[in-house]
Motif scaffolding. Structure first.
Motif, short mmCIF file in Angstrom:
data_model
loop_
_atom_site.label_atom_id
_atom_site.label_comp_id
_atom_site.label_asym_id
_atom_site.label_seq_id
_atom_site.Cartn_x
_atom_site.Cartn_y
_atom_site.Cartn_z
N TYR A 101 83.66 61.04 44.01
CA TYR A 101 82.87 59.89 44.40
C TYR A 101 82.68 58.93 43.22
O TYR A 101 81.67 58.28 43.10
N GLU A 122 82.29 52.29 45.19
CA GLU A 122 83.32 52.50 46.20
C GLU A 122 82.72 53.39 47.28
O GLU A 122 82.12 54.43 46.97
N ASP A 123 82.84 52.99 48.53
CA ASP A 123 82.20 53.75 49.61
C ASP A 123 83.26 54.53 50.38
O ASP A 123 84.00 53.94 51.17
N PRO A 124 83.32 55.85 50.18
CA PRO A 124 84.36 56.63 50.87
C PRO A 124 84.12 56.75 52.37
O PRO A 124 84.98 57.24 53.09
N THR A 125 82.94 56.36 52.81
CA THR A 125 82.62 56.52 54.24
C THR A 125 82.91 55.25 55.04
O THR A 125 82.67 55.19 56.24
N LEU A 167 82.88 63.96 52.26
CA LEU A 167 84.30 64.03 51.91
C LEU A 167 84.50 65.23 51.01
O LEU A 167 83.95 65.28 49.90
N GLN A 211 77.39 69.61 48.76
CA GLN A 211 76.84 68.34 49.26
C GLN A 211 75.86 68.62 50.39
O GLN A 211 76.11 69.49 51.24
N ARG A 270 70.41 59.62 56.42
CA ARG A 270 71.75 59.08 56.17
C ARG A 270 72.48 58.93 57.51
O ARG A 270 73.58 59.46 57.69
N LEU A 275 74.66 56.91 59.22
CA LEU A 275 75.54 55.84 58.75
C LEU A 275 75.77 54.75 59.78
O LEU A 275 76.40 53.73 59.47
N ALA A 320 77.48 50.63 50.04
CA ALA A 320 77.85 51.82 49.28
C ALA A 320 76.65 52.45 48.59
O ALA A 320 76.45 53.66 48.66
N ARG A 335 74.17 54.25 50.91
CA ARG A 335 74.81 55.42 51.51
C ARG A 335 74.94 56.54 50.47
O ARG A 335 74.66 57.71 50.78
N MET A 336 75.34 56.20 49.26
CA MET A 336 75.53 57.24 48.25
C MET A 336 74.20 57.80 47.76
O MET A 336 74.12 58.99 47.40
N ILE A 357 74.18 65.79 45.82
CA ILE A 357 75.27 66.63 45.30
C ILE A 357 74.70 67.47 44.17
O ILE A 357 74.07 66.95 43.25
#
Lengths: 188, 590
Positions: A10, A20-23, A97, B337, B366, B368, B374, B377-378, B383
């Motif tokens: 990530y 960067e948004d992987p989703t 991911l 995660q 979350r 989505l 980004a 969301r992150m 993690i």
């Protein structure tokens, strides 16, 4: 704590998360795939029509519908084509991911709602009447949808979806109806 | 002219006025005192209803009760044709004492004593008698083995006519809804109703009342009535979704056998197969069109090995999640995660709670579909053990009941070859038992965009909720497990009806074996047909299952035994033992 060497990619995890948004593509992917579950039949050859139902499944995907396994993609498509018309809407989802060896994999947990046509026809327009109607009907018959059912959908999808939705990329498809309405003619 | 109900017409207001005047000096004459004493006495009186006494006389029963319970029955009224004797006792305590006589043998039969609900106290004796009359009528017309309620030619039924139930439009219009309400209250398991020869016309609402009480009716006959117009059937659209056979012959509307009329009637009832004895639809096609083509199975495991491993893993996982949540972190690694999403959309048949509050979840949800960009969301993806631990502490304390009530959960487990692990998806419910240990800080800006701000300030509300949860579990060191991915979806409570497996309800269900853990847990929803279970309380369901298991009686006779024993386990056992020689063979499970 054991590090399995599968740290999610990530971006820079030590500092700020990467922007960067992987989703990013998953939402659209869910929309595209759920639409294939609802495709209307337009007088194509039946076999061709069946092949358009969730073509993103890998041929030997793990497919589970309401706790029942399906041996193959073709078996699933055959069964799904017997349903009356449906309408799916994705109302919530989340995804991780996973940095698996080779291609990375998305684990997607989504909540959908679905309703079924209760007009008495399957999606090929066939009904169960023994006597055909004597009254000519020039207008197309509109679906008469049930109340909404709730669905929990879990999918495992390769990261190929970031470049192409029209590829076989779903290795696991677990579709479970988790809510049913108080009143519906359609029964599960 | 509008007159309303609360005006000053009539004598009510005046009577009150005079009464209050007469006692305004605070004193009463002796007659007033006596009246008030009698009124007080009457106000405490409780009515009881006794059945099973008709082999003897009314005085014999009164004397019997007096000897057994040391209670004197007053205001005794009996009706030998209905088999019901009503009487008054001085208070609720005496009523309870009399009720203990329920199940006792008297003159070759078993007494059944019920306390008439004080909530019905406002009912006049006439109403009470009418209720009993209707109940008795239902009993004579209901065939439990065929699940058939034969209501043919009610308009000429001597008992109903003599009691004036069709004497004027008012009683006539109330009769059928009341009958249906009582049938429902008495939990009559009805699949077929015959309403032929009842002078039903186009304005009759009987079928609407019938549909309200028995929407899943399978067979209906309304032959030889006076139905002339299609509007009669139009009113029934969407009302009898499971009707399989209908008889309408002998009504003017079908006198000409017009194919369009018949087709119109067929179209009203989606699962109708037989109309007037003629097959009109292909039943297998009807089933294919209106039933989901996959039989529901609540649990799926790809292999027997996975079954053992996953079931044990999930049971332990949830126990720790409820009890020592942070200890779960030993299953998570710096790469693991975790995230949770909330969807507040209410779906399903469980009534929506008006007070549902999601404030413990929303700030870090979350989902989505709702969270874009980004960074947001992150920031909601946790993690590593430290971040996951904080997230765990930000969620309310919970109690799952997977081990006590496995039927409330469903699960799918498959292998996950990319990491040589397994993928477990669990659906079910939990009760929130306490606020989060460390509620998550809301990182959203305040102001007009923070639509949950006021909710957050109020604090959360502890509720029962439903959830879906997907875990990717991979082998860890020393044969242990590691959770690589943990996705939690929290949603409004919706129960388990969607994944209950439907076993053939027509025959008596088979009692399951004792669960593997050795504890005999009664799981009503697993053994009782859902339509029966829905009409019984949890305690009643457990009693039915227990008595079926012990007596081997079938479901229908078990419920009769329970009802006659006032849902008392000991009394039911006594009644069963007393009546064993008279119980017919068909009452037992085949």
């Amino acid at each position: 704590m054991q590090n399995l060497g599968m740290t999610p990619q990530y971006g820079n995890r030590v500092g700020q998360p990467s922007m960067e948004d992987p989703t990013l593509k998953v939402d659209e992917f869910l929309k595209v795939t759920s639409e294939t579950l609802d495709l209307p039949y337009r007088n194509e050859a039946p076999d061709y029509y069946k092949s358009t139902i969730l073509p993103q499944l890998l041929p030997q995907s793990r497919i589970i519908i309401n706790g029942q396994p399906f041996g193959s993609k073709a078996q699933f498509q055959e069964l799904w084509s017997t349903l009356p018309s449906t309408q799916h809407q994705v109302i919530s989802f989340d995804t991780h991911l996973l940095p698996t060896p080779g291609e990375r994999q998305y684990i997607i947990l989504a909540r959908l709602k679905v309703r079924f046509d209760e007009s008495g026809r399957n999606r090929f327009g066939q009904n169960a009447d023994l006597q055909p109607s004597s009254m000519p009907n020039s207008r197309p018959i509109r679906p008469f949808y049930s109340n909404w059912f709730g669905v929990a959908l879990t999918m495992v999808v390769t990261e190929k979806i970031n470049t192409n939705f029209n590829t076989e990329c779903i290795s696991s498809f677990d579709y479970r109806i988790t809510e049913k309405p108080a009143h519906s003619t359609f029964a599960i | 002219m509008y007159r309303g109900r609360g005006g000053y017409r009539g004598g009510y207001k005046n009577n009150n006025y005079h009464n209050s005047n007469s006692s305004s000096n605070g004193f009463m004459n002796p007659q007033q005192s006596l009246d008030r004493a009698n009124a007080f006495n009457s106000s405490n009186m409780v009515s009881v209803q006794i059945q099973g006494w008709t082999n003897a006389s009314e005085p014999d029963l009164v004397s019997f009760i007096s000897r057994k319970a040391k209670i004197a029955l007053q205001n005794v009224e009996s009706n030998r044709s209905t088999g019901v004797l009503t009487a008054s006792v001085r208070n609720a305590h005496e009523a309870e004492e009399v009720r203990k006589c329920s199940g006792i043998r008297f003159a070759g039969a078993t007494l059944n004593v019920q306390i008439i609900d004080p909530a019905n106290g406002g009912r006049s004796q006439v109403t009470q008698n009418t209720v009993e009359l209707l109940r008795s009528f239902l009993r004579t017309r209901f065939n439990p083995s065929a699940k058939m309620l034969d209501l043919t030619n009610m308009v000429n039924d001597p008992t109903l006519v003599q009691n004036g139930l069709f004497s004027n439009p008012n009683t006539s219009s109330k009769f059928f809804p009341a009958l249906m309400k009582l049938a429902n209250q008495d939990k009559l398991d009805i699949e077929s109703v015959n309403l032929s020869d009842n002078l039903l016309d186009d304005h009759c609402k009987y079928l609407v009342d019938l549909a309200a009480s028995y929407p899943n009716l399978k067979n209906l006959a309304i032959g030889n009535n006076n139905i002339r117009r299609m509007e009669f059937f139009d009113r029934l659209k969407t009302k009898f979704a499971y009707l399989r056979e209908l008889i309408v012959s002998g009504n003017p509307i079908v006198a000409t056998n017009d194919a369009n009329i018949l087709k119109g009637i067929v179209d009203i009832f989606p699962r109708l197969i037989i109309l007037n004895g003629q097959q009109v639809r292909d039943e297998s096609k009807v089933n294919a069109i209106f039933n989901f083509p996959v039989a529901t199975k609540s649990m799926f495991f790809e292999t027997p090995d996975l079954s053992k491993v996953a079931a044990n893993f999930i049971a332990t996982f949830l126990t720790m999640w409820d009890g020592q949540r942070l200890n779960l972190l030993q299953l998570y690694t710096p790469d693991s995660q975790f995230s949770y999403q909330v969807d507040t959309t209410h779906l399903g048949e469980t009534p929506m709670s008006s007070t549902t509050n999601w404030s413990y979840y929303l700030s870090h949800s979350r989902n989505l579909k709702r969270v874009s960009g980004a960074r947001p969301r992150m920031s909601r993806l946790y993690i590593g053990t430290e971040a996951i631990g904080k997230a765990f502490q930000g969620l309310p304390k919970t109690k799952h009941s997977l081990q006590e009530f496995p039927a409330l959960y469903s699960m799918e487990t498959t292998s996950f070859p990319p990491l040589n692990g397994m993928q477990i998806t669990l659906h079910g419910e939990f009760n929130e038992t306490g606020p989060p240990e460390h509620p998550a800080q809301d990182h959203r800006p305040t102001g007009r965009f923070n639509k949950y701000g006021s909710n957050q300030a109020r604090g959360g509300q502890l509720e029962k909720r439903s959830f879906d949860r997907t875990l990717i579990v991979v082998p860890g060191p020393s044969g242990g497990f590691i959770v690589a991915s943990d996705l939690l979806l929290v949603k409004p409570y919706a129960g388990n009806s969607a994944w209950l497996e439907h076993k053939a309800p027509a025959v008596a269900p088979i009692i399951p074996a004792v669960p593997a853990n050795g504890v005999h847990q009664v799981l009503p929803n697993q053994v009782l047909p859902s339509d029966v279970a829905s009409k019984l309380s949890a305690e009643q369901q457990q009693l039915v299952v227990k008595i079926m298991h012990e007596t081997r009686l079938n479901l229908q006779f078990t419920i009769m035994l329970c009802e006659q024993s006032n849902w008392n386990y000991a009394t039911a056992g006594q009644n069963f033992a007393n009546s064993k020689s008279q119980i017919p063979p068909q009452a037992y499970q085949q």
